[in-house]
Design a protein around this motif. Structure first.
Motif, PDB file in Angstrom:
ATOM      1  N   GLU A   1     -62.992 -24.595 -49.856  1.00  0.00           N
ATOM      2  CA  GLU A   1     -63.112 -24.417 -51.302  1.00  0.00           C
ATOM      3  C   GLU A   1     -62.139 -23.307 -51.707  1.00  0.00           C
ATOM      4  O   GLU A   1     -62.287 -22.143 -51.330  1.00  0.00           O
ATOM      5  CB  GLU A   1     -64.563 -24.050 -51.646  1.00  0.00           C
ATOM      6  CG  GLU A   1     -64.780 -23.401 -52.988  1.00  0.00           C
ATOM      7  CD  GLU A   1     -64.124 -24.157 -54.138  1.00  0.00           C
ATOM      8  OE1 GLU A   1     -64.261 -25.373 -54.210  1.00  0.00           O
ATOM      9  OE2 GLU A   1     -63.446 -23.497 -54.947  1.00  0.00           O
TER      10      GLU A   1
ATOM     11  N   THR B   1     -61.215 -21.717 -54.523  1.00  0.00           N
ATOM     12  CA  THR B   1     -61.419 -20.576 -55.428  1.00  0.00           C
ATOM     13  C   THR B   1     -62.158 -19.427 -54.764  1.00  0.00           C
ATOM     14  O   THR B   1     -62.060 -18.288 -55.206  1.00  0.00           O
ATOM     15  CB  THR B   1     -62.179 -20.990 -56.708  1.00  0.00           C
ATOM     16  OG1 THR B   1     -63.464 -21.501 -56.353  1.00  0.00           O
ATOM     17  CG2 THR B   1     -61.407 -22.033 -57.480  1.00  0.00           C
ATOM     18  N   THR B   2     -62.916 -19.728 -53.708  1.00  0.00           N
ATOM     19  CA  THR B   2     -63.642 -18.649 -53.042  1.00  0.00           C
ATOM     20  C   THR B   2     -62.870 -18.084 -51.852  1.00  0.00           C
ATOM     21  O   THR B   2     -63.310 -17.127 -51.231  1.00  0.00           O
ATOM     22  CB  THR B   2     -65.023 -19.118 -52.550  1.00  0.00           C
ATOM     23  OG1 THR B   2     -64.839 -20.292 -51.754  1.00  0.00           O
ATOM     24  CG2 THR B   2     -65.926 -19.445 -53.710  1.00  0.00           C
TER      25      THR B   2
ATOM     26  N   GLY C   1     -59.884 -17.408 -57.152  1.00  0.00           N
ATOM     27  CA  GLY C   1     -60.447 -17.540 -58.499  1.00  0.00           C
ATOM     28  C   GLY C   1     -60.173 -16.348 -59.390  1.00  0.00           C
ATOM     29  O   GLY C   1     -60.284 -16.446 -60.610  1.00  0.00           O
ATOM     30  N   GLU C   2     -59.832 -15.213 -58.810  1.00  0.00           N
ATOM     31  CA  GLU C   2     -59.541 -14.013 -59.594  1.00  0.00           C
ATOM     32  C   GLU C   2     -58.073 -13.906 -59.977  1.00  0.00           C
ATOM     33  O   GLU C   2     -57.710 -13.080 -60.811  1.00  0.00           O
ATOM     34  CB  GLU C   2     -59.894 -12.757 -58.785  1.00  0.00           C
ATOM     35  CG  GLU C   2     -61.354 -12.594 -58.499  1.00  0.00           C
ATOM     36  CD  GLU C   2     -61.592 -11.421 -57.558  1.00  0.00           C
ATOM     37  OE1 GLU C   2     -61.788 -10.304 -58.063  1.00  0.00           O
ATOM     38  OE2 GLU C   2     -61.572 -11.623 -56.331  1.00  0.00           O
TER      39      GLU C   2
ATOM     40  N   MET D   1     -54.266 -14.990 -61.413  1.00  0.00           N
ATOM     41  CA  MET D   1     -53.820 -15.623 -62.652  1.00  0.00           C
ATOM     42  C   MET D   1     -53.155 -16.949 -62.295  1.00  0.00           C
ATOM     43  O   MET D   1     -52.477 -17.054 -61.278  1.00  0.00           O
ATOM     44  CB  MET D   1     -52.801 -14.737 -63.371  1.00  0.00           C
ATOM     45  CG  MET D   1     -53.316 -13.362 -63.752  1.00  0.00           C
ATOM     46  SD  MET D   1     -54.648 -13.446 -64.973  1.00  0.00           S
ATOM     47  CE  MET D   1     -56.060 -13.095 -63.919  1.00  0.00           C
TER      48      MET D   1
ATOM     49  N   VAL E   1     -50.089 -22.964 -65.521  1.00  0.00           N
ATOM     50  CA  VAL E   1     -50.077 -24.404 -65.281  1.00  0.00           C
ATOM     51  C   VAL E   1     -49.123 -25.056 -66.266  1.00  0.00           C
ATOM     52  O   VAL E   1     -49.208 -24.823 -67.462  1.00  0.00           O
ATOM     53  CB  VAL E   1     -51.501 -24.973 -65.480  1.00  0.00           C
ATOM     54  CG1 VAL E   1     -51.515 -26.460 -65.201  1.00  0.00           C
ATOM     55  CG2 VAL E   1     -52.491 -24.242 -64.572  1.00  0.00           C
TER      56      VAL E   1
ATOM     57  N   ARG F   1     -65.474 -35.279 -51.791  1.00  0.00           N
ATOM     58  CA  ARG F   1     -65.801 -35.031 -53.180  1.00  0.00           C
ATOM     59  C   ARG F   1     -64.583 -34.886 -54.073  1.00  0.00           C
ATOM     60  O   ARG F   1     -64.708 -34.965 -55.271  1.00  0.00           O
ATOM     61  CB  ARG F   1     -66.643 -33.778 -53.272  1.00  0.00           C
ATOM     62  CG  ARG F   1     -65.903 -32.561 -52.763  1.00  0.00           C
ATOM     63  CD  ARG F   1     -66.795 -31.357 -52.777  1.00  0.00           C
ATOM     64  NE  ARG F   1     -65.977 -30.178 -52.524  1.00  0.00           N
ATOM     65  CZ  ARG F   1     -66.295 -28.983 -52.912  1.00  0.00           C
ATOM     66  NH1 ARG F   1     -67.397 -28.786 -53.556  1.00  0.00           N
ATOM     67  NH2 ARG F   1     -65.513 -27.962 -52.647  1.00  0.00           N
TER      68      ARG F   1
ATOM     69  N   TRP G   1     -66.202 -19.899 -56.957  1.00  0.00           N
ATOM     70  CA  TRP G   1     -66.123 -18.460 -57.233  1.00  0.00           C
ATOM     71  C   TRP G   1     -66.869 -18.129 -58.515  1.00  0.00           C
ATOM     72  O   TRP G   1     -67.694 -17.212 -58.551  1.00  0.00           O
ATOM     73  CB  TRP G   1     -64.657 -18.032 -57.336  1.00  0.00           C
ATOM     74  CG  TRP G   1     -64.499 -16.576 -57.553  1.00  0.00           C
ATOM     75  CD1 TRP G   1     -64.733 -15.582 -56.633  1.00  0.00           C
ATOM     76  CD2 TRP G   1     -64.099 -15.929 -58.757  1.00  0.00           C
ATOM     77  NE1 TRP G   1     -64.501 -14.360 -57.206  1.00  0.00           N
ATOM     78  CE2 TRP G   1     -64.108 -14.542 -58.501  1.00  0.00           C
ATOM     79  CE3 TRP G   1     -63.734 -16.386 -60.018  1.00  0.00           C
ATOM     80  CZ2 TRP G   1     -63.763 -13.614 -59.474  1.00  0.00           C
ATOM     81  CZ3 TRP G   1     -63.376 -15.464 -60.975  1.00  0.00           C
ATOM     82  CH2 TRP G   1     -63.395 -14.090 -60.699  1.00  0.00           C
TER      83      TRP G   1
ATOM     84  N   THR H   1     -53.507 -25.413 -71.570  1.00  0.00           N
ATOM     85  CA  THR H   1     -53.330 -26.857 -71.408  1.00  0.00           C
ATOM     86  C   THR H   1     -54.548 -27.608 -71.916  1.00  0.00           C
ATOM     87  O   THR H   1     -54.639 -28.810 -71.744  1.00  0.00           O
ATOM     88  CB  THR H   1     -53.121 -27.227 -69.932  1.00  0.00           C
ATOM     89  OG1 THR H   1     -54.266 -26.794 -69.199  1.00  0.00           O
ATOM     90  CG2 THR H   1     -51.885 -26.594 -69.382  1.00  0.00           C
TER      91      THR H   1
END
Lengths: 88, 252
Positions: free
Chosen positions: A22, A24-25, A40-41, A43, A46, B11, B110, B250
């Motif tokens: 995963e 983001t963690t 996840g922290e 910047m 996109v 998933r 998170w 976005t």
């Protein structure tokens, strides 16, 4: 001959385990300022042509992802390592 | 076709959810309720990606936070209609019950909270940024958590406050849940609450003390998120306990 020397095919299973984390963690270490932070922290910028994930502290480009119809380009030069927990 | 098409296992594959209900949440937002065959469950705070494909093959995708609790069978997404958006006008105006919708997820870990993580919880929302925080509030209730929880929630007006009635009901029956509204554009007669955008002074008044070490989640437009995070750290809160999620440019 070093019996520990195999080829990349031998680590397909290992890398298959690793590249399902995963994101983001996961904690990434910025190779410029050394800050260790969760993805996840950070910047993220996109755009149509790709995505750049930057260090929240020094703005270094940690991760770049570009995409075309056939696949992805993943550039991880800005992080010195990622740390994440193994799947339960 | 060149070569085989390889898909990520599990998933993160794209799949089809069925729209089982759509309902206006406010004049500018809609609740979409989805059933996804084989859904493995989610954690409060996670999101899904939605992908639309035009007849000519053009694709556009957006992320939407899950507002429903993990305990609920249907996924609820909040979609704000952006007039010049590529995706949201379709989702709010065209999508009908029974339609399929391509999605992948749940994504993220998170910006997430489970009852076993404990409290106290301090949640700060701007507009439809309330969605992932609502999932946390609903999960907290469904799981019988006694973690104290305070939500500071900025909306333009009472009628544009998503989940206004449900939040009223939940706070009426739960003394450890508190909701502080600020209404930035218009206020009902007799309103005595906040009537301005969230600022550092408001954060100082509403946030729990840093000594309580609250788990803090902030979600909304980027300027709101950054000003709130800066104010909290300035008040002495541990930056590692202040988790933020920004609406990207976005969106739409």
């Amino acid at each position: 001959m070093d019996e520990r020397r195999l080829d990349g095919n031998a680590v397909g299973g290992l890398l298959g385990e690793v590249f399902t984390f995963e994101a983001t963690t996961a904690e990434g270490a910025c190779d410029q300022c050394g800050t260790v932070a969760h993805v996840g922290e950070a910047m993220a910028y996109v755009s149509e042509i790709g995505t750049v994930v930057r260090c929240a502290r020094c703005d270094n480009a940690l991760i770049r992802v570009a995409q075309n119809p056939r696949g992805y380009f993943l550039d991880l030069r800005g992080i010195s390592y990622l740390r994440f927990e193994s799947a339960p | 076709m060149a070569g085989e098409v390889r898909r990520l296992p599990g998933r993160l594959s794209w799949r089809i959810g069925e729209v089982v209900e759509t309902r206006p949440a406010t004049p500018r937002t809609k609740s979409l309720f989805l059933e996804v065959p084989g859904w493995e469950g989610h954690t409060a705070g996670q999101h899904v990606d939605i992908r639309l494909t035009a007849e000519d093959g053009y694709q556009a995708q957006r992320s939407y936070s899950i507002a429903s609790a993990p305990e609920e069978k249907r996924l609820e997404l909040i979609v704000e209609r952006l007039d010049d958006g590529e995706v949201s006008p379709y989702l709010t105006d065209e999508l009908r019950t029974g339609d399929g919708l391509e999605l992948r997820g749940p994504i993220g870990g998170w910006f997430a909270w489970e009852a076993k993580d404990g409290g106290p919880l301090f949640l700060v929302a701007g507009g439809s940024g309330v969605a992932p925080l609502m999932a946390m509030i609903r999960h907290r209730t469904a799981a019988g958590s006694d973690a104290t929880c305070r939500l500071l929630y900025s909306s333009r007006s009472r009628e544009e406050t998503i989940f206004a009635d449900e939040l009223d009901r939940l706070t009426a029956s739960d003394s450890s849940l508190e909701v502080v509204h600020t209404l930035t554009r218009s206020q009902p007669p007799g309103w005595t609450g906040y009537d301005r955008r969230i600022d550092g002074e408001m954060i100082a008044e509403v946030a729990p003390s840093p000594d309580e070490a609250p788990r803090t989640f902030v979600c909304g437009p980027t300027p709101l998120v950054e000003s709130v995070a800066t104010a909290l750290v300035g008040l002495g809160h541990d930056a590692g306990r202040v988790k933020t999620e920004r609406f990207g440019p976005t969106g739409g």
